[in-house]
Design a protein around this motif. Sequence first.
Motif, PDB file in Angstrom:
ATOM      1  N   ALA A  69       0.824  -1.216   0.000  1.00 31.56           N
ATOM      2  CA  ALA A  69       0.000   0.000   0.000  1.00 31.56           C
ATOM      3  C   ALA A  69       0.855   1.262   0.000  1.00 31.56           C
ATOM      4  O   ALA A  69       0.437   2.296  -0.534  1.00 31.56           O
ATOM      5  N   THR A  70       2.054   1.189   0.577  1.00 32.10           N
ATOM      6  CA  THR A  70       2.919   2.372   0.650  1.00 32.10           C
ATOM      7  C   THR A  70       3.355   2.867  -0.732  1.00 32.10           C
ATOM      8  O   THR A  70       3.121   4.028  -1.073  1.00 32.10           O
ATOM      9  N   PRO A  71       3.993   2.031  -1.574  1.00 27.41           N
ATOM     10  CA  PRO A  71       4.339   2.526  -2.911  1.00 27.41           C
ATOM     11  C   PRO A  71       3.119   2.748  -3.798  1.00 27.41           C
ATOM     12  O   PRO A  71       3.153   3.597  -4.697  1.00 27.41           O
ATOM     13  N   VAL A  72       2.043   1.984  -3.564  1.00 24.16           N
ATOM     14  CA  VAL A  72       0.807   2.217  -4.317  1.00 24.16           C
ATOM     15  C   VAL A  72       0.268   3.613  -4.010  1.00 24.16           C
ATOM     16  O   VAL A  72      -0.235   4.310  -4.905  1.00 24.16           O
ATOM     17  N   ALA A  73       0.397   4.048  -2.754  1.00 25.90           N
ATOM     18  CA  ALA A  73      -0.032   5.399  -2.386  1.00 25.90           C
ATOM     19  C   ALA A  73       0.784   6.452  -3.133  1.00 25.90           C
ATOM     20  O   ALA A  73       0.236   7.432  -3.645  1.00 25.90           O
ATOM     21  N   LEU A  74       2.097   6.264  -3.198  1.00 35.67           N
ATOM     22  CA  LEU A  74       2.939   7.203  -3.947  1.00 35.67           C
ATOM     23  C   LEU A  74       2.548   7.225  -5.422  1.00 35.67           C
ATOM     24  O   LEU A  74       2.516   8.293  -6.048  1.00 35.67           O
ATOM     25  N   ARG A 237      10.314  10.168 -16.257  1.00 33.50           N
ATOM     26  CA  ARG A 237      11.193   9.454 -15.310  1.00 33.50           C
ATOM     27  C   ARG A 237      10.509   9.258 -13.961  1.00 33.50           C
ATOM     28  O   ARG A 237      10.679   8.222 -13.307  1.00 33.50           O
ATOM     29  N   THR A 238       9.742  10.258 -13.534  1.00 31.99           N
ATOM     30  CA  THR A 238       9.053  10.157 -12.251  1.00 31.99           C
ATOM     31  C   THR A 238       8.035   9.028 -12.265  1.00 31.99           C
ATOM     32  O   THR A 238       7.972   8.220 -11.329  1.00 31.99           O
ATOM     33  N   LYS A 239       7.249   8.936 -13.330  1.00 30.48           N
ATOM     34  CA  LYS A 239       6.223   7.906 -13.401  1.00 30.48           C
ATOM     35  C   LYS A 239       6.839   6.512 -13.520  1.00 30.48           C
ATOM     36  O   LYS A 239       6.384   5.561 -12.865  1.00 30.48           O
ATOM     37  N   ILE A 240       7.888   6.374 -14.313  1.00 33.60           N
ATOM     38  CA  ILE A 240       8.558   5.077 -14.424  1.00 33.60           C
ATOM     39  C   ILE A 240       9.152   4.685 -13.067  1.00 33.60           C
ATOM     40  O   ILE A 240       9.064   3.525 -12.643  1.00 33.60           O
ATOM     41  N   GLY A 241       9.759   5.649 -12.381  1.00 31.62           N
ATOM     42  CA  GLY A 241      10.321   5.375 -11.059  1.00 31.62           C
ATOM     43  C   GLY A 241       9.269   4.931 -10.062  1.00 31.62           C
ATOM     44  O   GLY A 241       9.513   4.030  -9.238  1.00 31.62           O
ATOM     45  N   LEU A 242       8.086   5.519 -10.124  1.00 31.29           N
ATOM     46  CA  LEU A 242       7.007   5.119  -9.227  1.00 31.29           C
ATOM     47  C   LEU A 242       6.581   3.678  -9.483  1.00 31.29           C
ATOM     48  O   LEU A 242       6.340   2.910  -8.541  1.00 31.29           O
ATOM     49  N   TYR A 243       6.483   3.296 -10.739  1.00 34.44           N
ATOM     50  CA  TYR A 243       6.107   1.917 -11.061  1.00 34.44           C
ATOM     51  C   TYR A 243       7.190   0.938 -10.628  1.00 34.44           C
ATOM     52  O   TYR A 243       6.893  -0.178 -10.176  1.00 34.44           O
ATOM     53  N   MET A 244       8.440   1.334 -10.736  1.00 31.27           N
ATOM     54  CA  MET A 244       9.515   0.456 -10.296  1.00 31.27           C
ATOM     55  C   MET A 244       9.548   0.365  -8.769  1.00 31.27           C
ATOM     56  O   MET A 244       9.923  -0.674  -8.206  1.00 31.27           O
TER      57      MET A 244
END
Length: 347
Positions: A69-74, A237-244
């Motif tokens: 849930a933590t990275p999903v929230a980001l 880059r921000t969106k790709i980083g969030l998915y990673m």
Amino acid sequence: MSADAPPLTKDDRLIRRSLPRRLAGRPELGAIVGAIAVFVFFSVVADSFLQWSSFSTVLYAASTIGIMATPVALLMIGGEFDLSTGVMVTSSALISSMFSYQMTANVWAGIGVSLLATLAIGFFNGFLLVRTGLPSFIITLGTFLILQGCNLGFTKLISETVSTKTIADMEGFPEAHKVFASHLTIGDVDLQVTVLWWLGLVALATWILLRTRAGNWIFAVGGAKEAARAVGVPVNRTKIGLYMGVAFAAWISGQHLLFNYDVVQSGEGVGNEFLYIIAAVIGGCLLTGGYGSAIGAAVGAFIFGMANKGIVYAQWSADWFKFFLGAMLLLATMLNWWVRKRAEAAK
């Protein structure tokens, strides 16, 4: 000073707001109020809920959801979704197990291969999103179906069953078990190591959001992507980083799944993606992006843990759990909406 000069006014940015107003502006306020209400409720209806052993069980249930849930929230703050998270956890565990078993290698080799493969899945989701401009709902739904089919197909092809072979007797298993599935005793509380992973991810995510430039980028791309791009924010880059980041958490959860049970069922994980999103929404994340917090998602996961185990301790039918979770989702969403409206009106 000239008599015609306009009166001096104080800059609104310099006005010190009262503590209640500052608290009202926090996205996790509604979740904290909800968590207190749920805690009090189950403390009254379930006598065993307040025991230390029960608290340990609640924390474990919360951590298994909270890690994701933590990275999903980001990701949601950044304005995107990921419907492949539930099966991605299972994929990560299957890759570790089958690579180690088939290659008769040290289990840490399988863990490393799983990390690379899972990060590649996250990169694929993010790269496809920014390259095509398609909605994240469509892209990650496609990934969900692909992974679900691969999980079942490859497991049957390699193991000839729907589950993996045990790797408990392989080299490196005890050390990996300590990292991903061990227990810690603190006083009278027996904690799973997943609780530490969870708290560590929450602390890291909170630091990123509130103390780094990347955190500003996440809020910016979620609130107004084109405006953020215009002022130099690296949106892609921000969106790709969030998915990673989501993929990295899925790897952690997958390794816990494997080393906690020794074997992995290929059909596990389906539907868990909604639990991660629910925890983030209960924690104050908006579906429209640009608003939320990692702490709020942690509180949302804690509410999930209390509801999940509180129903058992109250000796109710487990069939009521989804009803309770749905009611909490609606109440938390409405409370967050009301708190946000009050905060905006107070500015």
